[in-house]
Motif scaffolding. Structure first.
Motif, PDB file in Angstrom:
ATOM      1  N   LEU A   7       0.725  -1.227   0.199  1.00 24.20           N
ATOM      2  CA  LEU A   7      -0.272   0.108  -0.367  1.00 24.20           C
ATOM      3  C   LEU A   7       1.290   1.212  -0.258  1.00 24.20           C
ATOM      4  O   LEU A   7       1.639   1.026   0.537  1.00 24.20           O
ATOM      5  CB  LEU A   7      -1.007   0.088   1.287  1.00 24.20           C
ATOM      6  N   LEU A   8      -0.272   2.319  -0.876  1.00 20.46           N
ATOM      7  CA  LEU A   8       1.189   3.843  -0.369  1.00 20.46           C
ATOM      8  C   LEU A   8       0.702   4.165   0.471  1.00 20.46           C
ATOM      9  O   LEU A   8      -0.285   4.873   0.923  1.00 20.46           O
ATOM     10  CB  LEU A   8       0.454   4.187  -1.739  1.00 20.46           C
ATOM     11  N   LEU A   9       1.343   5.128   1.377  1.00 20.47           N
ATOM     12  CA  LEU A   9       1.501   5.882   3.000  1.00 20.47           C
ATOM     13  C   LEU A   9       1.784   7.148   2.365  1.00 20.47           C
ATOM     14  O   LEU A   9       2.971   7.498   1.992  1.00 20.47           O
ATOM     15  CB  LEU A   9       1.629   5.122   4.356  1.00 20.47           C
ATOM     16  N   GLN A  10       0.196   8.176   2.543  1.00 21.00           N
ATOM     17  CA  GLN A  10       1.553   9.321   3.362  1.00 21.00           C
ATOM     18  C   GLN A  10       2.253   9.622   4.247  1.00 21.00           C
ATOM     19  O   GLN A  10       0.957   9.493   5.008  1.00 21.00           O
ATOM     20  CB  GLN A  10      -0.091  10.593   2.734  1.00 21.00           C
ATOM     21  N   GLY A  28       6.038  -4.077  10.930  1.00 19.51           N
ATOM     22  CA  GLY A  28       5.679  -4.057   9.683  1.00 19.51           C
ATOM     23  C   GLY A  28       6.780  -4.202   8.404  1.00 19.51           C
ATOM     24  O   GLY A  28       8.285  -3.456   9.098  1.00 19.51           O
ATOM     25  N   GLU A  29       6.094  -4.385   6.986  1.00 22.79           N
ATOM     26  CA  GLU A  29       7.436  -4.045   6.178  1.00 22.79           C
ATOM     27  C   GLU A  29       7.233  -3.461   4.994  1.00 22.79           C
ATOM     28  O   GLU A  29       6.710  -3.279   4.848  1.00 22.79           O
ATOM     29  CB  GLU A  29       7.258  -5.603   5.238  1.00 22.79           C
ATOM     30  N   CYS A  30       8.319  -2.083   5.431  1.00 20.29           N
ATOM     31  CA  CYS A  30       8.605  -1.086   5.147  1.00 20.29           C
ATOM     32  C   CYS A  30       9.034  -0.533   3.939  1.00 20.29           C
ATOM     33  O   CYS A  30      10.294  -1.106   4.198  1.00 20.29           O
ATOM     34  CB  CYS A  30       8.290   0.546   5.813  1.00 20.29           C
ATOM     35  N   TYR A  31       9.283   0.687   3.179  1.00 25.58           N
ATOM     36  CA  TYR A  31      10.192   0.583   1.526  1.00 25.58           C
ATOM     37  C   TYR A  31      10.140   2.310   1.577  1.00 25.58           C
ATOM     38  O   TYR A  31       8.522   2.675   1.475  1.00 25.58           O
ATOM     39  CB  TYR A  31       9.905   0.332   0.529  1.00 25.58           C
ATOM     40  N   GLY A  86     -11.732   6.430  -2.973  1.00 27.50           N
ATOM     41  CA  GLY A  86     -12.659   6.151  -2.634  1.00 27.50           C
ATOM     42  C   GLY A  86     -12.620   5.609  -1.179  1.00 27.50           C
ATOM     43  O   GLY A  86     -11.859   5.655  -0.268  1.00 27.50           O
ATOM     44  N   ALA A  87     -13.126   4.148  -1.275  1.00 32.50           N
ATOM     45  CA  ALA A  87     -12.865   3.883   0.184  1.00 32.50           C
ATOM     46  C   ALA A  87     -12.069   2.707   0.254  1.00 32.50           C
ATOM     47  O   ALA A  87     -11.417   2.274   1.058  1.00 32.50           O
ATOM     48  CB  ALA A  87     -13.848   3.526   0.701  1.00 32.50           C
ATOM     49  N   GLU A  88     -10.755   2.619  -0.993  1.00 33.52           N
ATOM     50  CA  GLU A  88     -10.992   1.230  -1.243  1.00 33.52           C
ATOM     51  C   GLU A  88      -8.936   1.503  -1.255  1.00 33.52           C
ATOM     52  O   GLU A  88      -8.873   2.782  -2.688  1.00 33.52           O
ATOM     53  CB  GLU A  88     -11.141   0.722  -2.844  1.00 33.52           C
ATOM     54  N   PRO A  89      -7.767   1.212  -0.431  1.00 34.34           N
ATOM     55  CA  PRO A  89      -6.599   1.954  -0.876  1.00 34.34           C
ATOM     56  C   PRO A  89      -6.122   1.617  -1.609  1.00 34.34           C
ATOM     57  O   PRO A  89      -6.152   0.032  -2.646  1.00 34.34           O
ATOM     58  CB  PRO A  89      -5.893   0.661   0.655  1.00 34.34           C
ATOM     59  N   ILE A  90      -5.052   1.908  -2.113  1.00 40.89           N
ATOM     60  CA  ILE A  90      -4.304   1.862  -3.991  1.00 40.89           C
ATOM     61  C   ILE A  90      -3.616   0.345  -3.851  1.00 40.89           C
ATOM     62  O   ILE A  90      -1.795   0.669  -2.768  1.00 40.89           O
ATOM     63  CB  ILE A  90      -3.684   2.412  -3.898  1.00 40.89           C
ATOM     64  N   LYS A  91      -3.729  -0.889  -3.937  1.00 41.63           N
ATOM     65  CA  LYS A  91      -3.022  -1.252  -3.969  1.00 41.63           C
ATOM     66  C   LYS A  91      -1.542  -1.440  -5.010  1.00 41.63           C
ATOM     67  O   LYS A  91      -1.625  -0.837  -5.957  1.00 41.63           O
ATOM     68  CB  LYS A  91      -2.739  -3.205  -4.347  1.00 41.63           C
ATOM     69  N   VAL A  92      -0.599  -1.263  -4.764  1.00 39.90           N
ATOM     70  CA  VAL A  92       0.706  -1.165  -5.505  1.00 39.90           C
ATOM     71  C   VAL A  92       1.367  -2.831  -6.238  1.00 39.90           C
ATOM     72  O   VAL A  92       1.534  -3.713  -5.038  1.00 39.90           O
ATOM     73  CB  VAL A  92       1.763  -0.085  -5.153  1.00 39.90           C
ATOM     74  N   PRO A  93       1.669  -3.076  -7.351  1.00 40.07           N
ATOM     75  CA  PRO A  93       2.447  -4.203  -8.148  1.00 40.07           C
ATOM     76  C   PRO A  93       3.349  -4.050  -7.428  1.00 40.07           C
ATOM     77  O   PRO A  93       3.927  -3.652  -6.972  1.00 40.07           O
ATOM     78  CB  PRO A  93       2.002  -3.769  -8.910  1.00 40.07           C
ATOM     79  N   GLU A  94       3.495  -5.709  -6.631  1.00 43.04           N
ATOM     80  CA  GLU A  94       4.999  -5.877  -6.238  1.00 43.04           C
ATOM     81  C   GLU A  94       6.156  -6.115  -7.894  1.00 43.04           C
ATOM     82  O   GLU A  94       7.483  -5.286  -7.241  1.00 43.04           O
ATOM     83  CB  GLU A  94       5.104  -7.671  -5.906  1.00 43.04           C
ATOM     84  N   THR A  95       5.708  -6.198  -8.770  1.00 40.79           N
ATOM     85  CA  THR A  95       6.429  -5.376  -9.721  1.00 40.79           C
ATOM     86  C   THR A  95       7.581  -4.222  -9.612  1.00 40.79           C
ATOM     87  O   THR A  95       7.826  -4.023 -10.083  1.00 40.79           O
ATOM     88  CB  THR A  95       5.585  -5.990 -11.247  1.00 40.79           C
TER      89      THR A  95
END
Length: 170
Positions: A7-10, A28-31, A86-95
């Motif tokens: 996920l992308l966090l601000q 958490g595994e963060c980057y 909207g209400a759905e968090p953005i999923k960032v692809p593993e690639t």
């Protein structure tokens, strides 16, 4: 099977490191991609690492593995919100994460600055305000910049350019 859910966090302004440390402390595994830049500090040019995407970082959410929930993430110090449509968090692809990590490693070991000309070599300036001009390579100036001699008004003027802005003539 290791399923990723990036996920992308601000994060709050200038608090990427604080948010990263707090989320990692919770398991958490963060980057947070970093980039090495040159900047002026007290009149001197220094190398510094900064966030590639200021104000943002990525987290791999796996509640069954690390127990982190959206509520835990949002309430962590330094985190402003989970970026969503909207209400759905953005999923960032593993690639995409893998590509950013690969590019970050390539930049840190200097792959982007390889094949630099030698002193006295003729070069062509490919970008910036001097684009299209021919110059003579003088020497490197740090990791990402070089000093070139541009012929202006029948004099060679030394100019500092990014290594990506110059190309050796064949």
């Amino acid at each position: 099977m290791n399923i990723t859910n990036w996920l992308l966090l601000q994060v709050k302004p200038k608090q990427e490191t604080r948010a990263l440390e707090n989320l990692q402390r919770q398991g958490g595994e963060c980057y947070c991609p970093q980039i090495c830049i040159e900047k002026l500090s007290r009149g001197k040019r220094i190398q510094a690492e900064e966030a590639l995407f200021p104000g943002y970082l990525f987290i791999n959410v796996q509640p069954e593995r690390n127990g982190l929930t959206y509520t835990n993430i949002r309430s962590s110090r330094g985190v402003s919100k989970i970026v969503s449509f909207g209400a759905e968090p953005i999923k960032v692809p593993e690639t995409l994460i893998a590509q950013i990590k690969h590019r970050e490693q390539a930049d840190s070991i200097g792959i982007l600055a390889k094949d630099l000309p030698q002193a006295g070599d003729n070069i062509n300036i490919t970008e910036g305000p001097f684009r299209g001009l021919k110059a003579v390579f003088s020497h490197t100036d740090g990791i990402q910049r070089s000093i070139v001699l541009i012929n202006l008004l029948n004099q060679q003027a030394p100019t500092s350019l990014a290594n990506t802005q110059i190309k050796k003539l064949a």
